[in-house]
Write an enzyme that holds these catalytic residues in place. Structure first.
Site, PDB file in Angstrom:
ATOM      1  N   ASP A 104       0.808  -1.216   0.000  1.00  0.00           N
ATOM      2  CA  ASP A 104       0.000   0.000   0.000  1.00  0.00           C
ATOM      3  C   ASP A 104       0.845   1.271   0.000  1.00  0.00           C
ATOM      4  O   ASP A 104       2.013   1.272   0.385  1.00  0.00           O
ATOM      5  CB  ASP A 104      -0.963   0.007   1.190  1.00  0.00           C
ATOM      6  CG  ASP A 104      -0.256  -0.218   2.522  1.00  0.00           C
ATOM      7  OD1 ASP A 104       0.782  -0.901   2.547  1.00  0.00           O
ATOM      8  OD2 ASP A 104      -0.746   0.283   3.555  1.00  0.00           O
ATOM      9  N   GLU A 162      -0.660  -2.012   5.263  1.00  0.00           N
ATOM     10  CA  GLU A 162       0.223  -1.881   6.419  1.00  0.00           C
ATOM     11  C   GLU A 162       0.071  -0.523   7.080  1.00  0.00           C
ATOM     12  O   GLU A 162       0.236  -0.395   8.293  1.00  0.00           O
ATOM     13  CB  GLU A 162       1.676  -2.092   5.989  1.00  0.00           C
ATOM     14  CG  GLU A 162       2.679  -2.123   7.145  1.00  0.00           C
ATOM     15  CD  GLU A 162       3.111  -0.750   7.628  1.00  0.00           C
ATOM     16  OE1 GLU A 162       3.369  -0.583   8.841  1.00  0.00           O
ATOM     17  OE2 GLU A 162       3.184   0.184   6.790  1.00  0.00           O
ATOM     18  N   GLU A 163      -0.276   0.489   6.293  1.00  0.00           N
ATOM     19  CA  GLU A 163      -0.246   1.862   6.782  1.00  0.00           C
ATOM     20  C   GLU A 163      -1.459   2.265   7.623  1.00  0.00           C
ATOM     21  O   GLU A 163      -1.398   3.253   8.348  1.00  0.00           O
ATOM     22  CB  GLU A 163      -0.139   2.835   5.598  1.00  0.00           C
ATOM     23  CG  GLU A 163       1.150   2.718   4.797  1.00  0.00           C
ATOM     24  CD  GLU A 163       2.364   3.253   5.541  1.00  0.00           C
ATOM     25  OE1 GLU A 163       2.195   3.771   6.671  1.00  0.00           O
ATOM     26  OE2 GLU A 163       3.474   3.151   5.004  1.00  0.00           O
ATOM     27  N   HIS A 395       7.814   8.794   4.311  1.00  0.00           N
ATOM     28  CA  HIS A 395       6.567   9.547   4.477  1.00  0.00           C
ATOM     29  C   HIS A 395       6.742  11.031   4.141  1.00  0.00           C
ATOM     30  O   HIS A 395       5.978  11.866   4.606  1.00  0.00           O
ATOM     31  CB  HIS A 395       6.002   9.390   5.899  1.00  0.00           C
ATOM     32  CG  HIS A 395       5.491   8.013   6.186  1.00  0.00           C
ATOM     33  ND1 HIS A 395       4.320   7.785   6.888  1.00  0.00           N
ATOM     34  CD2 HIS A 395       5.955   6.785   5.868  1.00  0.00           C
ATOM     35  CE1 HIS A 395       4.115   6.481   6.989  1.00  0.00           C
ATOM     36  NE2 HIS A 395       5.096   5.843   6.378  1.00  0.00           N
TER      37      HIS A 395
END
Length: 427
Positions: A104, A162-163, A395
């Site tokens: 993702d 996962e996020e 990020h």
């Protein structure tokens, strides 16, 4: 069939380090021959990112790539979303080892100059999951083409979400996809490490990541008459000060922990109005399970008691996030022997409390709660080559990875497998 398996078992028993090294060298050469292809895969994924629980096209792409590698033992839509679990079976029964890559992306507008930058507004692979997926697809090709070299089964987990909590890992474990696994391994890119380096931890590979919201109810009024009010801003300030003792006086200094107040919201109207409500938002990052629970209990108590002491009320909405990654020390140590002996990597770097253990959250922790294993980091920062790579953190909208790290990730998986699978020699 039994005679064949017995012959293979006898051959395995006589394997020498030289034979293992020869087979590993063949795998690594095969991986190197796929570097350009895996970079192309990564760029496709980077150009077409999808958010957590929305990875339908990504999963379909992965599925077609596995089929093109002649891998047919595949389960789709596993767990709570678009996860894929595929299996590659070796020459005979043996250990079952799982490898995980997450798929993702993040809700970030990409601000790089890459020719293959995201074509989806507001979505970007800013955490390297496109690299993880491309690397595992490359590993899949190598293993499928060299099945005769090992006894055992390799489980390939292409994980969704996962996020975003609750994440995809927990649902994959609950669906039974690790029930037969003996070991599990995961990787994550690290832009602060140069390409060719491997990061490891003998214990904690990440922190538990919990969040909290504290709502304070006071009694507002006119700024000229504070004695007739219960000032929520003052209560919030005292609460924040008191929260600092959670780390300094309650946590074990040998187990990393961070308590962060990330925002405070109160008032915002006229300058002569005392706010009757305030909100404090923050996160708790902890390593040990005992310390995690202890801090949670005390944080809630501090918030409520500080409010009561000031004539206010406080409610706490505390959300448990992912648990901490707790690596299996013996597995890490055994893997490091192979990693360092391979001569493939320039350096292994231990992450610990002294040099800054990773305090990010990661749902790979759920796999390690099920079976032993380890989580490594792979350098994607600048190296000694002429490849220009600006170092931005994960990020970040400007994050750019050194794509030489894709081959490093492939090689790391293969080196670890050569240590933990049963290698089958053949002349």
């Amino acid at each position: 069939m039994l005679q064949t398996e017995r012959a293979i078992s006898d051959a395995i028993a006589s394997v020498t380090d030289e034979k293992v090294s020869a087979i590993l060298a063949k795998w690594l050469d095969h991986a190197a021959s796929l570097e350009e292809e895996t970079i192309t895969i990564r760029r496709h994924l980077h150009r077409h990112p999808e958010l957590s629980f929305e990875e339908k096209a990504t999963a379909n792409f992965v599925y077609l790539e596995l089929l093109s590698a002649k891998i047919f033992d595949i389960q789709r839509n596993v767990g709570s979303g678009y996860g894929i679990v595929a299996k590659i079976h070796g020459a005979a029964p043996g250990p079952t080892i799982a490898l995980r890559a997450d798929m993702d992306a993040l809700p970030i507008d990409e601000e790089t100059d890459l020719a293959f930058k995201s074509e989806t507004p507001g979505v970007m692979h800013a955490c390297g999951h496109d690299i993880h997926t491309a690397a595992l697809l490359g590993v899949a090709q190598v293993l499928q083409a060299n099945r005769a070299d090992f006894a055992g089964t390799v489980i390939l987990i292409f994980q969704h979400a996962e996020e975003v909590k609750p994440g995809g890992a927990k649902s994959i474990v609950e669906a039974g996809h690790l029930d037969d696994a003996d070991l599990v391994f995961g990787i994550h890119v690290n832009p602060s490490q140069a390409v060719g380096t491997v990061g490891y931890s003998l214990k904690y590979g990440s922190a538990a990541s919990d969040t909290f919201v504290i709502d304070i109810q006071g009694s507002g009024g006119h700024a000229s008459s504070p004695h007739t009010t219960v000032d929520s801003v003052v209560v919030a300030a005292e609460t924040i000060t008191n929260l600092q003792t959670l780390v300094s006086r309650l946590s074990n200094p040998m187990d990393p922990m961070v308590v962060t107040v990330s925002s405070v919201d109160a008032g915002g109207g006229a300058t002569n109005i005392i706010a009757d409500t305030a909100r404090i938002v923050g996160t708790v990052r902890s390593s040990s399970a005992k310390g995690r629970e202890k801090v949670k209990v005390h944080l809630i108590e501090i918030a409520k008691m500080t409010a009561i002491m000031n004539g206010a009320e406080a409610s706490v909405d505390y959300h448990d996030g992912y648990p901490a990654i707790v690596n299996t020390k013996s597995v890490v140590e055994a893997s490091l022997v192979a990693i360092e002996a391979s001569g493939v990597f320039t350096q292994t770097i231990e992450s610990n409390a002294a040099n800054g253990a990773m305090m990010n959250g990661e749902d790979f922790a759920y796999y390690l709660q099920k079976v032993p294993g380890a989580y490594f980091t792979v350098g994607v920062g600048p190296d000694a080559s002429d490849v220009p790579v600006a170092t931005y953190p994960l990020h970040n909208s400007h994050f750019v990875a050194n794509e030489a790290g894709i081959l490093s990730a492939m090689k790391l998986f293969l080196v670890v497998l050569s240590k933990h699978l049963k290698v089958v020699p053949h002349d």
